[in-house]
Design a protein around this motif. Structure first.
Motif, PDB file in Angstrom:
ATOM      1  N   ALA A  85       0.819  -1.218   0.000  1.00  0.00           N
ATOM      2  CA  ALA A  85       0.000   0.000   0.000  1.00  0.00           C
ATOM      3  C   ALA A  85       0.848   1.260   0.000  1.00  0.00           C
ATOM      4  CB  ALA A  85      -0.933   0.006   1.210  1.00  0.00           C
TER       5      ALA A  85
ATOM      6  N   GLY B   8       0.940   3.395  -5.181  1.00  0.00           N
ATOM      7  CA  GLY B   8       0.381   4.585  -5.816  1.00  0.00           C
ATOM      8  C   GLY B   8       1.182   5.829  -5.513  1.00  0.00           C
TER       9      GLY B   8
ATOM     10  N   GLY C 139       0.587   6.874  -1.641  1.00  0.00           N
ATOM     11  CA  GLY C 139       0.369   5.844  -0.641  1.00  0.00           C
ATOM     12  C   GLY C 139       1.259   5.922   0.574  1.00  0.00           C
ATOM     13  N   TRP C 140       2.460   6.475   0.407  1.00  0.00           N
ATOM     14  CA  TRP C 140       3.391   6.513   1.540  1.00  0.00           C
ATOM     15  C   TRP C 140       2.812   7.306   2.710  1.00  0.00           C
ATOM     16  CZ3 TRP C 140       5.081  11.163   3.433  1.00  0.00           C
ATOM     17  CH2 TRP C 140       4.859  12.278   2.615  1.00  0.00           C
TER      18      TRP C 140
ATOM     19  N   TRP D 106      -0.388   7.706   3.525  1.00  0.00           N
ATOM     20  CA  TRP D 106      -1.435   6.923   4.183  1.00  0.00           C
ATOM     21  C   TRP D 106      -0.818   5.862   5.079  1.00  0.00           C
ATOM     22  CZ3 TRP D 106      -2.587   1.734   4.261  1.00  0.00           C
ATOM     23  CH2 TRP D 106      -3.817   1.378   4.805  1.00  0.00           C
TER      24      TRP D 106
ATOM     25  N   LEU E  97      -6.918  -1.982  -2.169  1.00  0.00           N
ATOM     26  CA  LEU E  97      -6.556  -0.781  -2.908  1.00  0.00           C
ATOM     27  C   LEU E  97      -7.500  -0.599  -4.083  1.00  0.00           C
ATOM     28  CD1 LEU E  97      -2.667  -1.280  -3.055  1.00  0.00           C
ATOM     29  CD2 LEU E  97      -4.013  -0.147  -1.278  1.00  0.00           C
TER      30      LEU E  97
ATOM     31  N   HIS F 224      -4.546   3.039  -4.426  1.00  0.00           N
ATOM     32  CA  HIS F 224      -4.496   3.564  -3.062  1.00  0.00           C
ATOM     33  C   HIS F 224      -5.629   2.947  -2.241  1.00  0.00           C
ATOM     34  CE1 HIS F 224      -2.560   6.805  -5.410  1.00  0.00           C
ATOM     35  NE2 HIS F 224      -1.841   7.008  -4.330  1.00  0.00           N
TER      36      HIS F 224
END
Length: 651
Positions: free
Chosen positions: A354, A358, A361-362, A364, A378, A392
């Protein structure tokens, strides 16, 4: 109060506090800490007229939002019950920043000269919150009406009533501004920060990957195409402009304002219907979807293809659908926001990357503390010529809003289905904060559904920790930013209101890119004639469903009586039909010769209400628990004052 209904029903709290609720103590502690924090921020970073102290430059067309955003939720705090002097302070900061941006040439006649609505929405959160906090201010009422006319008056040039489009992605007090400004005359691969988002347009011959943009000729061709194709016509994020008009409509219900909202949102709904229900992201100058993008429904500025996809398109669709709901009183138009979510959820996959799958994503994964290797559902955020891409996690804020607005079984089922393969326990309160004052929807929803009883205490502890961290950061950096970091102040804003909004009003915070703040209940101080909880009074919404809310009020003051106005809805749009509440069954305080602190016996009482407001009298060290039976959207919403009666019409 409501002139058409007389004085509100009055209920006297009769149950003394035996065990002081921890959540109530933490809530009042948070109010106290916040009232210290905003003063310190102002003293540290602001000039005597309220502007931010800044000696750097402004870059291209971007930046106005970044100067308003540090204050966006300060009037929210006042409306919840912040200090009396916070209201004049927020107006001073709004005026100071407006003068500051006017001097830079970015604002004209108190409004942004022209920029995209992804960022204008961020700027205007501050303005909308002031209007809601003090609807009696005639200057802000005049501004609200004047700003709305920038879009409802065809003579201003921003709106074409024949094509039913906002005519450009960049609009404002200067009218439409063709193109995207000087920032992207060339779009070069040297702009490393944009690399995660890929190519703005994926159909230019000879430019098929990011590295192709290192060639100056390609960078210039991409820039030219962006100016021409992304810088003209309507784009879905312009739907956020409906908040500007709805905010003005809430003052006097001028028909031309409500009609404009219905007309403009209706045009986009027709385009969505022609696209199988999914909202397209672009409309050409003649009113045709795909006119500038080879007939494709994707490709517009801040649209499905670039840069953020669902993050920007769904936000605008939800904002517009909410505003139409306010104006019409009906929820059928929410399908405009349901369809994008259902479209991407239908294409979901479960993967264990995750943080890297995307473009965003980092962030989140960091906030939710999800380690690599954890399976997470995702969904694709973006769509280009090769189909759906950019995976994501589902942004919970949007399905939460749908369920919160309707309480319908389908909206609840969609929301609850996302808990499976979420990657984290929804009951956990994650210790993070971002500028949007959002992100803790999962544990709050679990609380409202009766599965997370510790959330109030956990969340208020988090909020106090958030303030402490921001204060520490401020004290470490008591100076202004370099001129390449105008996001500086947003990261240091010590006013945190997400948790208070959830617990006190029973609502999610306003959508950050330009949404209006709604509520299941709002409060006023009846004795002082102002919005917000009185001093030493704490409130908690424990349940919120289709038929009403369950609410607790506690007066922690040992000597002073408080009187609280409870209003259903942010704008009095809901009607309280009946109140069921606890009362002490035995009026005697007990025998002083006894050793035990008695638990007061209670009985259920009820009172018919039939209006949007109820008055609760709270003696010192007393509490009350109420179930309010509510009919939602039974009345016409309006900016409502707690200083004088406000007429209300039945819908």
């Amino acid at each position: 109060m409501d002139e058409t209904q007389g004085d509100p029903t009055r209920v006297e709290a009769t149950v003394p506090i035996r065990e002081t609720p921890l959540w109530a103590v933490l809530e009042r502690r948070l109010f106290s800490v916040l009232d210290t924090a905003w003063r310190e921020f102002a003293a540290t970073y602001c000039g005597p007229d309220g502007r931010l102290t800044y000696g750097g430059r402004m870059h291209h067309r971007d930046g106005v939002d970044d100067f308003y955003e540090p204050f966006f939720n300060w009037p929210v705090l006042y409306r919840l019950g912040g200090a009396d002097d916070l209201l004049p302070a927020v107006k001073e900061h709004w005026a100071g920043v407006t003068a500051q941006m006017t001097e830079f040439g970015f604002v004209r006649d108190e409004y942004e000269v022209g920029y995209d609505w992804f960022h204008q929405g961020e700027s205007l959160n501050f303005f909308y919150a002031i209007c809601a906090a003090d609807p009696d201010d005639s200057d802000f009422r005049e501004r609200a009406l004047r700003f709305a006319r920038l879009y409802t008056d065809p003579a201003r040039g921003n709106y074409d009533p024949d094509a039913r489009i906002i005519v450009a992605p960049h609009t404002g007090s200067g009218g439409p501004r063709p193109g995207l400004g000087t920032e992207w005359i060339e779009y070069s691969a040297t702009q490393a920060a944009m690399k995660p988002y890929g190519l703005p347009l994926d159909d230019l011959p000879g430019i098929t990957r990011w590295d192709d943009l290192y060639a100056q000729e390609n960078a210039r061709r991409m820039g030219d195409a962006m100016q021409d194709r992304l810088g003209r016509g309507d784009t879905a994020v312009n739907l956020a402009a409906t908040s500007l008009v709805t905010n003005a409509w809430l003052y006097d219900h001028a028909p031309e304002l409500g009609d404009w909202v219905v007309e403009y949102v209706g045009a986009w709904r027709e385009r969505a219907a022609a696209n199988g229900g999914l909202i397209p992201d672009n409309v050409g100058p003649s009113g045709v979807v795909g006119e500038l993008h080879g007939g494709h429904w994707y490709g517009g500025h801040y649209g499905w293809a670039w840069p953020h996809g669902l993050h920007s398109v769904e936000s605008a669709a939800m904002i517009a659908a909410v505003n139409e709901t306010l104006v019409t009183g009906g929820t059928a138009g929410l399908d405009l926001a349901r369809a994008p979510l259902d479209t991407v959820i239908a294409r979901s996959v479960v993967r264990a990357d995750a943080a890297t799958a995307g473009s965003m994503g980092w962030g989140w994964a960091q906030k939710m503390d999800v380690a690599p290797g954890v399976p997470v559902r995702l969904v694709p955020y973006r769509h280009g010529s090769d189909g759906w891409f950019d995976l994501h996690p589902v942004p919970l804020v949007y399905p939460v809003w749908l369920w919160w607005l309707t309480s319908e079984a389908g909206d609840r089922k969609r929301l609850e289905s996302l808990e499976e393969d979420a990657g984290f326990d929804w009951r956990d309160t994650k210790w993070f904060q971002d500028k949007e004052e959002q992100g803790h929807e999962a544990p709050w929803v679990s609380f409202l559904l009766g599965r997370n009883p510790r959330y109030p205490e956990d969340a208020l502890g988090l909020a106090l920790g958030q303030v402490a961290r921001r204060l520490a950061l401020m004290r470490e950096t008591p100076y202004g930013p370099p001129d390449d970091d105008i996001h500086w102040w947003q990261r240091l804003n010590p006013v945190v209101t997400e948790v208070l909004t959830q617990l006190v009003t029973g609502a999610p915070p306003a959508l950050y890119n330009g949404g209006l703040a709604l509520a299941r209940v709002t409060f006023g101080d009846a004795l002082r004639g102002r919005p917000g909880l009185p001093d030493d009074v704490a409130a908690l919404v424990r349940e919120a469903d289709a038929d009403g809310v369950r609410l607790e009020l506690v007066n922690l003051d040992p000597a002073a009586r408080r009187e609280v106005v409870v209003q259903a809805g942010a704008f009095g749009e809901d009607r309280i039909d009946r109140a069921v509440f606890d009362q002490r069954a035995d009026d005697r305080p007990g025998d002083s010769r006894g050793y035990l602190v008695p638990d007061p016996r209670t009985r259920q009482a009820e009172a018919p209400v039939g209006s949007s407001r109820l008055l609760i009298a709270l003696p010192p060290l007393h509490r009350i628990s109420l179930r309010l039976e509510i009919t939602r959207r039974a009345q016409t919403p309006a900016h409502t004052s707690f200083t004088r009666p406000t007429p209300r019409r039945d819908t």
